[in-house]
Design a protein around this motif. Structure first.
Motif, short mmCIF file in Angstrom:
data_model
loop_
_atom_site.label_atom_id
_atom_site.label_comp_id
_atom_site.label_asym_id
_atom_site.label_seq_id
_atom_site.Cartn_x
_atom_site.Cartn_y
_atom_site.Cartn_z
N TRP A 29 1.00 -1.00 -0.07
CA TRP A 29 -0.07 0.01 0.13
C TRP A 29 1.05 1.27 0.02
O TRP A 29 1.90 1.34 0.74
CB TRP A 29 -0.75 -0.07 1.35
N SER A 30 0.59 2.05 -0.73
CA SER A 30 1.22 3.36 -0.96
C SER A 30 0.60 4.83 -0.60
O SER A 30 -0.59 4.74 -1.14
CB SER A 30 1.80 3.66 -2.44
N SER A 31 1.24 5.77 -0.04
CA SER A 31 0.58 6.86 0.36
C SER A 31 0.98 7.90 -0.71
O SER A 31 0.41 9.04 -0.78
CB SER A 31 1.03 7.57 1.62
N SER A 32 1.94 7.68 -1.68
CA SER A 32 2.33 8.53 -2.80
C SER A 32 1.24 8.47 -3.88
O SER A 32 1.81 8.31 -4.99
CB SER A 32 3.78 8.12 -3.09
N ARG A 33 0.17 8.84 -3.60
CA ARG A 33 -0.83 8.98 -4.53
C ARG A 33 -2.01 9.89 -4.10
O ARG A 33 -2.02 10.13 -2.80
CB ARG A 33 -1.35 7.64 -5.27
N PRO A 34 -2.81 10.43 -4.76
CA PRO A 34 -3.68 11.41 -4.45
C PRO A 34 -4.81 10.53 -3.27
O PRO A 34 -4.93 11.21 -2.34
CB PRO A 34 -4.62 11.82 -5.66
N ASP A 35 -5.03 9.42 -3.69
CA ASP A 35 -6.02 8.78 -2.73
C ASP A 35 -5.04 7.92 -1.58
O ASP A 35 -5.49 7.13 -0.87
CB ASP A 35 -6.83 7.80 -3.41
N GLY A 36 -3.78 8.10 -1.58
CA GLY A 36 -3.14 7.66 -0.26
C GLY A 36 -3.24 8.16 0.80
O GLY A 36 -2.82 7.64 1.70
N HIS A 37 -4.06 8.91 1.21
CA HIS A 37 -4.80 9.59 2.34
C HIS A 37 -6.04 9.43 2.39
O HIS A 37 -6.69 9.70 1.51
CB HIS A 37 -4.16 11.14 2.62
N ALA A 38 -6.76 9.35 3.41
CA ALA A 38 -8.35 9.11 3.69
C ALA A 38 -8.76 10.67 3.54
O ALA A 38 -7.81 11.71 3.19
CB ALA A 38 -8.55 8.87 5.16
N GLU A 213 -5.04 -0.42 -8.85
CA GLU A 213 -4.64 0.57 -9.63
C GLU A 213 -5.20 2.18 -9.64
O GLU A 213 -4.79 2.95 -9.56
CB GLU A 213 -4.34 0.19 -10.98
N SER A 214 -6.56 2.02 -9.75
CA SER A 214 -7.39 3.19 -10.01
C SER A 214 -8.40 3.67 -8.63
O SER A 214 -8.89 4.51 -8.88
CB SER A 214 -8.19 3.18 -11.13
N PHE A 215 -8.36 2.67 -7.65
CA PHE A 215 -9.38 3.17 -6.49
C PHE A 215 -8.76 2.51 -5.55
O PHE A 215 -7.84 1.87 -5.22
CB PHE A 215 -10.62 2.62 -6.67
N ALA A 247 -12.57 5.64 -2.45
CA ALA A 247 -12.05 6.57 -3.34
C ALA A 247 -11.63 6.46 -4.58
O ALA A 247 -10.90 5.23 -4.81
CB ALA A 247 -10.53 7.55 -2.58
N VAL A 248 -11.80 7.34 -5.79
CA VAL A 248 -11.27 6.97 -6.85
C VAL A 248 -10.07 8.05 -7.32
O VAL A 248 -10.19 8.98 -7.17
CB VAL A 248 -12.40 6.99 -8.06
N LYS A 249 -9.02 7.10 -7.82
CA LYS A 249 -7.81 8.06 -8.32
C LYS A 249 -8.27 8.31 -9.82
O LYS A 249 -8.03 7.60 -10.81
CB LYS A 249 -6.69 7.30 -8.39
N ALA A 250 -8.56 9.77 -10.03
CA ALA A 250 -9.06 10.07 -11.47
C ALA A 250 -7.77 10.05 -12.35
O ALA A 250 -7.74 9.76 -13.37
CB ALA A 250 -9.83 11.45 -11.48
N THR A 251 -6.91 10.77 -11.63
CA THR A 251 -5.39 10.83 -12.35
C THR A 251 -4.32 10.80 -11.36
O THR A 251 -4.61 10.35 -10.26
CB THR A 251 -5.36 12.52 -12.98
N ASN A 252 -3.11 11.10 -11.78
CA ASN A 252 -2.01 10.84 -10.88
C ASN A 252 -2.05 12.12 -9.64
O ASN A 252 -1.15 12.01 -8.78
CB ASN A 252 -0.77 10.96 -11.56
N LEU A 301 -5.94 16.59 -3.90
CA LEU A 301 -5.08 17.11 -4.94
C LEU A 301 -3.69 16.79 -4.23
O LEU A 301 -3.35 17.05 -3.42
CB LEU A 301 -5.24 18.66 -5.26
N TYR A 302 -2.72 16.25 -5.24
CA TYR A 302 -1.47 15.82 -4.87
C TYR A 302 -0.45 16.13 -5.94
O TYR A 302 -0.62 15.67 -7.08
CB TYR A 302 -1.47 14.26 -4.51
N ALA A 303 0.64 16.68 -5.29
CA ALA A 303 1.81 16.85 -6.17
C ALA A 303 2.96 15.86 -6.07
O ALA A 303 3.45 15.80 -5.23
CB ALA A 303 2.43 18.35 -5.75
N SER A 304 2.87 15.15 -7.06
CA SER A 304 4.08 13.91 -7.03
C SER A 304 5.26 14.22 -7.58
O SER A 304 6.23 13.39 -7.38
CB SER A 304 3.50 12.65 -8.17
N LYS A 305 5.52 15.47 -8.23
CA LYS A 305 6.79 15.94 -8.69
C LYS A 305 6.71 17.26 -8.83
O LYS A 305 5.70 18.10 -8.44
CB LYS A 305 7.21 15.30 -9.96
N GLY A 306 8.11 18.12 -8.97
CA GLY A 306 8.02 19.43 -9.27
C GLY A 306 8.48 20.16 -8.11
O GLY A 306 8.65 19.77 -6.72
N THR A 307 8.30 21.43 -7.95
CA THR A 307 8.38 22.28 -6.94
C THR A 307 7.49 22.19 -5.27
O THR A 307 8.19 22.00 -4.33
CB THR A 307 8.14 23.84 -7.17
#
Length: 344
Positions: A29-38, A213-215, A247-252, A301-307
């Motif tokens: 299980w990974s928290s590094s995705r938008p639905d990785g937190h409740a 993968e998506s939820f 939760a549904v992960k619509a995008t990354n 909303l989750y920022a997986s990369k960048g500033t």
């Protein structure tokens, strides 16, 4: 030649270890995705790897308006007829919550939470047939919570952990304000208008998480136990909360969630002798606690990369589906929770 073979074998072993590690990571299980937190209103829903930090801020706005007698709506006149001189009309409550998490190991995550609370209540007084509206307010630092999360399991994209938190009675239980009967002097405000509990409380909980993968989905059972009574000889009721979400992960970078919560709250134990229970419904301990079923919709909303890598913004709107308070209490309306979480 022999040294070349040894070096080659070492490289092969290293690459094999990396491949195995990547496969294990995929199955965790990974928290590094938008639905990785409740949903943002759920606390102690995740943990961190060794050396990980997280800082968070949440703002919650809860509104209560109108009166219920158990699950039935009643008028303020009916509450006055029941013997109360003062009756509440509405109560908005705002809470600013600040949190820190740190993981000294892969199994244990330490946490600390502090809050600033603002309460406002509109009431009316009925005397000799004359109705007089007025307002009271209170604000200040709430109780401080210190605790830890322990990871029991993380495999096959499923996770299970427990949490224990101790509440330190920092918040005030002596908030005062002016009423039409006390003017120009201040008097002690009733139980719901106090900022803290005045007791050393313990929160115990377990959380199960699952991902595809998506939820993703999760369930959390929490109980708050209040030991003894405070300096005014009372204690707020123990409570049990059971949260379930999907939760549904619509995008990354964005996910959408739905949550349902069962909440069971006991009546206030003991009595503050400085409060007159026949003056106002909120000073009568029989009008405390109840059974609630709440539903919420939100997004992360989750920022997986960048500033802004590992910065997360959460939002949730929740509202009661069913509520049955004990005695006469304000009806709970909508609650809006917004929060920022930043992991290091």
């Amino acid at each position: 030649m022999k040294s070349i073979k040894i070096i080659g074998l070492g490289i092969l072993v290293f690459l094999s270890q990396q491949i195995v590690a990547q496969e294990i990571e995929k199955n965790n299980w990974s928290s590094s995705r938008p639905d990785g937190h409740a949903p943002i209103s759920v606390m102690a829903d995740h943990y961190h790897g060794k050396g990980g930090w997280m800082f968070s801020y949440r703002f919650m706005n809860m509104n209560m308006e109108g009166l219920l007698s158990e699950s039935n709506s009643i008028s303020n006149d009916a509450a006055h007829d029941a013997g109360y001189m003062f009756t509440p009309l509405k109560m908005p409550m705002q809470m600013h919550m600040f949190g820190t998490m740190y993981a000294p190991s892969d199994k244990i995550t330490l946490l600390a939470m502090a809050s600033i609370i603002n309460n406002d209540m509109d009431l009316q007084m009925r005397m000799m047939g004359v109705v007089t509206p007025f307002s009271t307010s209170s604000s200040g630092f709430g109780d401080v919570k210190l605790g830890m999360i322990y990871k029991f399991m993380n495999k096959n994209q499923q996770s299970f952990h427990g949490n224990i938190t101790f509440s330190l009675p920092i918040g005030s239980i002596s908030e005062m304000d002016i009423t039409p009967m006390s003017s120009p002097n201040e008097i002690l405000l009733p139980y719901p208008m106090q900022i803290g509990s005045g007791t050393f409380d313990t929160n115990l909980g377990v959380t199960y998480l699952g991902q595809k993968e998506s939820f993703s989905w999760g369930s959390q059972l929490n109980t708050t136990l209040r030991f003894g009574t405070n300096s005014d000889e009372y204690a707020f009721g123990n409570q049990v909360s059971f949260n379930n979400w999907f939760a549904v992960k619509a995008t990354n970078w964005i996910s959408f969630s739905a949550r349902i919560q069962g909440l069971f709250v006991d009546e206030i134990r003991g009595v503050n002798l400085n409060l007159n229970p026949i003056m106002v419904t909120t000073a009568d301990t029989q009008n405390s606690g109840g059974t609630y079923l709440n539903g919420g919709l939100g997004f992360n909303l989750y920022a997986s990369k960048g500033t802004f890598k590992d910065l997360r913004l959460g939002f949730e709107f929740s509202s009661p589906i069913y509520q049955k308070p004990n005695g006469i209490q304000l009806e709970r309306k909508e609650t809006i929770t917004v929060g920022l979480q930043y992991a290091l």
